[in-house]
Scaffold this motif. Structure first.
Motif: not given
Length: 352
Positions: A234-242, A268-284
């Motif tokens: 979750g912490m990583v997802a927030r930084n990724v979004q920013a 450590s559930d990675l799905r919020p980070l994945l959703a965050n990245a996808t929602g921001n148009g990021l490649e994974i």
């Protein structure tokens, strides 16, 4: 200005590019030697006299850096220098190019050169050493001599020559900080061995199938995340979004467990980070922390979550190749990142 060691014109010509690293350090202080190009060449040929017996040698020294300070700007400058000074893609120039580089990031630089120097028509050989050239029991002399010899062979790709191995650059990693066999290609193996003879594996070299192209554009807006038990995604997802909203991030490379498995439970559930990245148009991109093997995102629920999020599997690519290929591919608009990862550019991946 370039230094030159004399010799018969009928012999091969090899260009050495000295970029720094342990090989050129001074003892006992362990400091970098700030020498001119003539002085660098004279020192090398004095310490390794067989170089002048193998080829006519020229040397350029564009910088003299610890390899931890080498990055994307250096990669672009180095690729241009190899082409301009080495005569790459022409009927003249050198038989091959040797790049002296610090070992810590050598595999990153060499992997990037494999992508930038498309359809290479001669050997570009990276080497370095674990101990300085002036040191007792140094490996610098043998590594440099073998690299120059390889640069006179018919090898049409970027290689790492170190210890007793000749390795495809974009399949290689530094695996040991102390051994003289510091590099390996765990999922691929060698393309040659250095012993009493220098032997190449038949058909192992990656041959060009088109005219040479220099494609040195890259986009370094990439973040790598190595997963570990207990990571707060979750912490990583927030930084990724920013970072995505600020325009400083375009892709996230996730180093998963085993075949690319990721956690999907608790903190450590990675799905919020994945959703965050996808929602921001990021490649994974998903790779493995293992040295051997390949990603298989269909095997476990975590991997299937990655598939659902549109993740791109790195298959059996090294981390060094995956991160540099991501940077390179993001700057090549003729294909999507996924399409580039489904293309074997320089022998960096096993497809199928």
């Amino acid at each position: 200005m370039r230094g030159k060691a004399g010799g018969l014109m009928s012999r091969p010509k090899v260009l050495i590019i000295h970029t720094g690293g342990t090989l050129g350090m001074q003892l006992p202080e362990g400091t970098r030697l700030e020498l001119g190009e003539e002085e660098h060449l004279a020192r090398l040929t004095e310490r390794v006299p067989e170089l002048s017996e193998m080829a006519d040698i020229d040397l350029v020294a564009p910088w003299n850096n610890d390899s931890s300070d080498v990055g994307p700007d250096h990669w672009q400058a180095l690729a241009q220098l190899i082409v301009d000074q080495g005569g790459i893609g022409t009927d003249h120039g050198y038989s091959g190019v040797v790049v002296i580089h610090g070992t810590d990031t050598l595999a990153y630089t060499a992997s990037m050169m494999a992508f930038m120097l498309r359809h290479l028509d001669r050997p570009v050989i990276f080497t370095g050493s674990q101990r300085p050239l002036d040191s007792w029991r140094t490996d610098a002399r043998a590594n440099l001599a073998a690299a120059v010899e390889c640069a006179t062979r018919k090898i049409s790709e970027v290689c790492i020559v170190f210890g007793d191995s000749i390795l495809r650059a974009c399949r290689s990693s530094k695996i040991d900080a102390r051994s003289y066999n510091a590099f390996a290609a765990p999922s691929f193996g060698t393309i040659g061995q250095i012993g009493t003879e220098l032997s190449l594996v038949p058909q192992a070299s990656h041959e060009p199938d088109a005219e040479f192209q220099l494609k040195s554009d890259l986009d370094a807006r990439v973040l790598a995340l190595t997963l570990f038990p207990g990571v707060d995604t979750g912490m990583v997802a927030r930084n990724v979004q920013a970072s995505a909203e600020a325009g400083v991030l375009r892709a996230v490379l996730i180093r998963g467990f085993g075949v690319g498995n990721v956690p999907i439970d608790g903190l450590s559930d990675l799905r919020p980070l994945l959703a965050n990245a996808t929602g921001n148009g990021l490649e994974i991109v998903i790779s493995s922390q293992c040295y051997r093997g390949h990603t298989d995102l269909s095997m476990y629920p975590g991997g299937r979550a990655l598939v659902d999020a549109g993740a791109i599997a790195a298959r059996d690519m090294t981390f060094e190749a995956a991160i540099t290929k991501t940077m390179w591919s993001l700057a090549q608009p003729e294909k999507s990142l996924r399409a580039w990862f489904e293309t074997n550019l320089a022998g960096e991946v096993s497809l199928g």
